[in-house]
Design a protein around this motif. Structure first.
Motif: not given
Ligand code: ADE
Length: 413
Positions: A51, A53, A55-56, A124, A338, A342-344, A349, A353
């Motif tokens: 994803h 994001t 965080e990624t 993922d 998501l 905004e996802g987790h 993360m 990660f």
């Molecule tokens: N999967 C769930 N939440 C996420 C995030 N914030 N970033 C990347 N992958 C996720």
């Protein structure tokens, strides 16, 4: 830089988002510091399907610091944060992702990423891994990682059939991943997605959570905390019993369908909510999915039963059924956390990660020594992430005394 994104002009906003996430991901930042010095990924090409994001992005920048060349495609057509994609291109990542891709575009981007002939795949949900195997993009690949439960299940099925051609580390199955990301991450972000999309009050609502795995538990816990009456549906007797003793009502979906106000699927399976259930639902019921694929709520059945469909607000589709009742589907049945949020949060993360970054380093260090099997994240990596996370939180814990250590080795008292 090769890329296919929505708009490079969004990069400045993306950079600020990434900076915000970085301030909440201390473990990964510490790994980045070391990677920067040691360059353990020099000469390594990574194709990631995650994803897209903020965080990624923190993970991507960490791998870049380690010396890797990276391509990034989205692991869901609706989850890309376009400003983050733009910022990552400017950082030097080949990004093939934008929010609102068609199914065709989604797979095309995965192929574009694979055409870089990666040494490592990062996935993922396993779409990248499966495409790499089926369409033969694996000539350079020494190993890969998988982030999520659904992906691990698919890759284990490949392993069982002898179809898996390189080692995969199941990052999802690390304790510092699923106990936190799947539970607290999914718990909070799913409620967040539903609230952002609908703005409904949770207090007093009957919230039906399908599946009592780690994600379902997190969702149930947080919905209960907001004052909802939570009902669990399960197929596994042990999990159902746990749900009962955690204080939830447990019943089959056929019964829950009649009383639920909000339905949330988190099973990883298909057709969890289908025609027979839609027919029984109350007027105004809300349907959301938090599982990886958009298969848990049978949308074809919903369309078949409907006489009218309209978008009533962003991420909310109103279906008017033949019986006159209205049902509300969120985010087209895709991951609501998501697509509508905004996802987790970055804090969980950080651990997921960090496991990814360290697992990739491990795959490179152990090149040629691993078999084409599914591996757990090595215990020392998992525990290191837990220790670093505690340290970053400023929390100290006790240490066994020599006498206690000795006691634990004895069987005669
Ligand atoms: N999967 C769930 N939440 C996420 C995030 N914030 N970033 C990347 N992958 C996720």
């Amino acid at each position: 830089m090769k890329f296919k994104i929505k708009d490079l002009n969004l990069a400045e906003e993306g950079r600020r988002q990434i900076e915000w996430a970085e301030s909440k991901m201390p473990v990964l930042m510490k790994i980045r510091e070391r990677f920067n010095k040691e360059k353990p990924l020099n000469g390594i090409k990574i194709s990631a399907c995650l994803h897209v994001t903020k965080e990624t992005a923190v993970l991507m920048k960490t791998l870049l610091a380690g010396g890797a060349e990276i391509t990034l495609s989205a692991s869901n057509p609706l989850s890309t944060q376009d400003e983050v994609a733009a910022a990552l291109v400017e950082e030097g990542v080949h990004v093939y992702a934008w929010r609102g891709q068609s199914e065709e575009e989604y797979f095309e981007c995965i192929r574009l990423a694979l055409k870089h002939k990666p040494h490592i795949t990062m996935d993922d949900g396993a779409d990248l891994t499966v495409t790499a195997h089926k369409e033969n993009y694996i000539e350079n690949t020494i190993g890969g990682t998988e982030e999520t439960t659904t992906g691990v299940i698919r890759i284990k099925a490949m392993e069982k059939e002898g179809a898996l051609k390189y080692p995969i580390i199941a990052v999802n199955n690390a304790l510092t991943k699923y106990l936190f990301d799947n539970r607290y991450g999914t718990g909070q972000s799913t409620i967040d997605g539903i609230m952002r999309a609908t703005h409904v009050l949770l207090a007093g609502k009957n919230v039906v959570v399908a599946g009592y795995g780690w994600c379902g538990r997190g969702i149930a816990m947080r919905a209960k905390g907001m004052g909802a009456n939570v009902i669990i549906t399960e197929v596994d007797p042990l999990r159902a019993l746990e749900a009962v003793m955690d204080g939830y009502r447990v019943m089959p979906m056929s019964k829950a369908a009649e009383i639920g106000d909000i339905f949330i699927t988190a099973t990883g399976n298909i057709d969890v909510i289908r025609e027979e259930h839609f027919k029984k639902m109350k007027n105004g019921a809300i349907l959301a999915n938090s599982g990886h694929f958009n298969v848990e709520i049978n949308i074809k059945d919903l369309e078949k039963l409907s006489v009218k469909k309209r978008k009533i607000r962003p991420h909310v589709e109103e279906y008017t059924l033949q019986n006159g009742r209205k049902l509300y589907l969120l985010a087209e049945g895709r991951l609501v956390n998501l697509a509508a949020a905004e996802g987790h949060p970055s804090e969980v993360m950080d651990m997921s990660f960090s496991n990814q970054a360290l697992s990739i380093e491990y795959l490179v260090e152990n090149k040629g020594k691993l078999e084409a099997k599914v591996y757990l994240v090595p215990k020392q990596i998992d525990m290191k992430v837990a220790k670093l996370k505690l340290e970053s939180l400023g929390i100290e814990i006790d240490k066994l005394t020599p006498r206690q250590e000795e006691y634990l080795q004895k069987w005669e008292l």
